[in-house]
Design a protein around this motif. Structure first.
Motif, mmCIF file in Angstrom:
data_model
loop_
_atom_site.group_PDB
_atom_site.id
_atom_site.type_symbol
_atom_site.label_atom_id
_atom_site.label_comp_id
_atom_site.label_asym_id
_atom_site.label_seq_id
_atom_site.Cartn_x
_atom_site.Cartn_y
_atom_site.Cartn_z
ATOM 1 N N ARG A 101 0.850 -1.195 0.000
ATOM 2 C CA ARG A 101 0.000 0.000 0.000
ATOM 3 C C ARG A 101 0.882 1.240 0.000
ATOM 4 O O ARG A 101 1.763 1.375 0.849
ATOM 5 C CB ARG A 101 -0.941 0.032 1.201
ATOM 6 C CG ARG A 101 -1.838 1.279 1.229
ATOM 7 C CD ARG A 101 -2.736 1.285 2.455
ATOM 8 N NE ARG A 101 -3.480 2.538 2.572
ATOM 9 C CZ ARG A 101 -4.696 2.736 2.061
ATOM 10 N NH1 ARG A 101 -5.297 1.757 1.382
ATOM 11 N NH2 ARG A 101 -5.325 3.894 2.215
ATOM 12 N N GLN A 103 0.376 5.272 0.218
ATOM 13 C CA GLN A 103 -0.653 6.248 0.532
ATOM 14 C C GLN A 103 -0.045 7.613 0.781
ATOM 15 O O GLN A 103 1.125 7.753 1.141
ATOM 16 C CB GLN A 103 -1.473 5.813 1.747
ATOM 17 C CG GLN A 103 -0.711 5.795 3.053
ATOM 18 C CD GLN A 103 -1.579 5.362 4.224
ATOM 19 O OE1 GLN A 103 -2.512 4.577 4.054
ATOM 20 N NE2 GLN A 103 -1.300 5.876 5.403
ATOM 21 N N GLY A 107 -3.753 9.655 4.007
ATOM 22 C CA GLY A 107 -4.227 8.282 3.946
ATOM 23 C C GLY A 107 -4.848 7.877 2.632
ATOM 24 O O GLY A 107 -5.338 6.743 2.510
ATOM 25 N N GLN A 108 -4.832 8.762 1.636
ATOM 26 C CA GLN A 108 -5.425 8.413 0.346
ATOM 27 C C GLN A 108 -4.504 7.436 -0.394
ATOM 28 O O GLN A 108 -3.308 7.654 -0.487
ATOM 29 C CB GLN A 108 -5.670 9.668 -0.505
ATOM 30 C CG GLN A 108 -4.428 10.366 -1.031
ATOM 31 C CD GLN A 108 -3.792 11.316 -0.028
ATOM 32 O OE1 GLN A 108 -4.024 11.208 1.159
ATOM 33 N NE2 GLN A 108 -2.988 12.245 -0.532
ATOM 34 N N PRO A 109 -5.034 6.310 -0.879
ATOM 35 C CA PRO A 109 -4.182 5.311 -1.535
ATOM 36 C C PRO A 109 -3.767 5.736 -2.938
ATOM 37 O O PRO A 109 -4.574 6.243 -3.721
ATOM 38 C CB PRO A 109 -5.080 4.069 -1.578
ATOM 39 C CG PRO A 109 -6.473 4.618 -1.606
ATOM 40 C CD PRO A 109 -6.442 5.885 -0.800
ATOM 41 N N GLU A 112 -2.397 -0.009 -4.388
ATOM 42 C CA GLU A 112 -2.722 -1.101 -3.467
ATOM 43 C C GLU A 112 -2.553 -2.425 -4.190
ATOM 44 O O GLU A 112 -2.917 -2.558 -5.365
ATOM 45 C CB GLU A 112 -4.154 -0.976 -2.949
ATOM 46 C CG GLU A 112 -4.336 0.109 -1.910
ATOM 47 C CD GLU A 112 -5.746 0.125 -1.355
ATOM 48 O OE1 GLU A 112 -5.872 0.017 -0.116
ATOM 49 O OE2 GLU A 112 -6.692 0.216 -2.147
ATOM 50 N N LEU A 124 0.806 1.459 9.456
ATOM 51 C CA LEU A 124 0.708 2.642 8.604
ATOM 52 C C LEU A 124 0.983 3.931 9.370
ATOM 53 O O LEU A 124 1.400 4.932 8.776
ATOM 54 C CB LEU A 124 -0.679 2.712 7.975
ATOM 55 C CG LEU A 124 -1.050 1.531 7.061
ATOM 56 C CD1 LEU A 124 -2.533 1.557 6.736
ATOM 57 C CD2 LEU A 124 -0.229 1.570 5.787
#
Length: 215
Positions: A101, A103, A107-109, A112, A124
């Protein structure tokens, strides 16, 4: 006329029972010592196997995270940023046991791969900002599988770019299953070896005490 019994005759009667009890105590002592020693060796063996797999996982994750770092240092413009997911997919998509992941700061990916939703918040939230990845974290996902992961944080070489977090995790279910099977095999070995040693010790102790007590 009744012949009086000699005191030695009374002393000789309980001699076999006393000898048997002494042999039992000696055999029990030797068996306990043997079982403790075998149990200790088995525990050390399981621990060494666990540390071996953990070391392999750490090296593999470190290599993958450094490969990800090498991809991120090339992102110096918006076109490279747009191509970043494709580059990550080309680099890591052929490894089904690897979850990835990438990001942004909120926290926006950005990319993934695998069951990334199962990555724990602790992984994270505390990525390493140095060249070394963060310490390993081991957990179980909702489906019961075991994972081990690490993460790093890196600022892209773009003006005004935010820090990205790259988290990676390995599916270690096969390792855990092997260690569990190995542990049960060692437990069975220790139990059987202790029982066999108990019989041997009882026989050897009985013979040794018999020779000692034989005039």
């Amino acid at each position: 006329m009744t012949t009086p019994e000699h005191p030695a005759q009374h002393a000789a009667a309980p001699l076999p029972q006393a000898r048997s009890a002494a042999a039992d105590r000696l055999a029990a002592l030797l068996t306990t010592a043997c079982a403790l020693l075998l149990g200790l060796l088995a525990a050390v063996s399981v621990l060494a196997l666990h540390l071996h797999f953990e070391s392999r996982d750490r090296d593999l994750l470190h290599a993958h995270l450094q490969a990800a770092r090498a991809l991120l240092v090339r992102v110096d413009n918006t076109a490279a940023l747009a191509a970043l997911p494709a580059r990550f997919e080309a680099a890591f998509a052929d490894e089904p046991a690897l979850a990835v992941r990438v990001q942004g700061a909120y926290g926006q990916p950005l990319y993934e791969q695998g069951p990334a939703s199962g990555l724990p918040p602790a992984l994270l939230a505390r990525p390493s900002a140095s060249s070394q990845p963060a310490p390993l974290i081991t957990w179980r996902s909702d489906d019961g599988r075991a994972w081990r992961g690490s993460a790093l944080a890196m600022r892209l070489p773009m003006e005004g770019a935010s820090t990205l977090t790259v988290a990676m995790a390995l599916d270690i279910e096969r390792h855990e299953s092997f260690i569990a099977s190995y542990r049960w095999a060692l437990i069975g070995y220790v139990v059987l070896a202790a029982l066999a040693f108990a019989l041997l010790a009882r026989w050897a102790a009985g013979r040794a005490l018999m020779k000692v007590n034989t005039p």
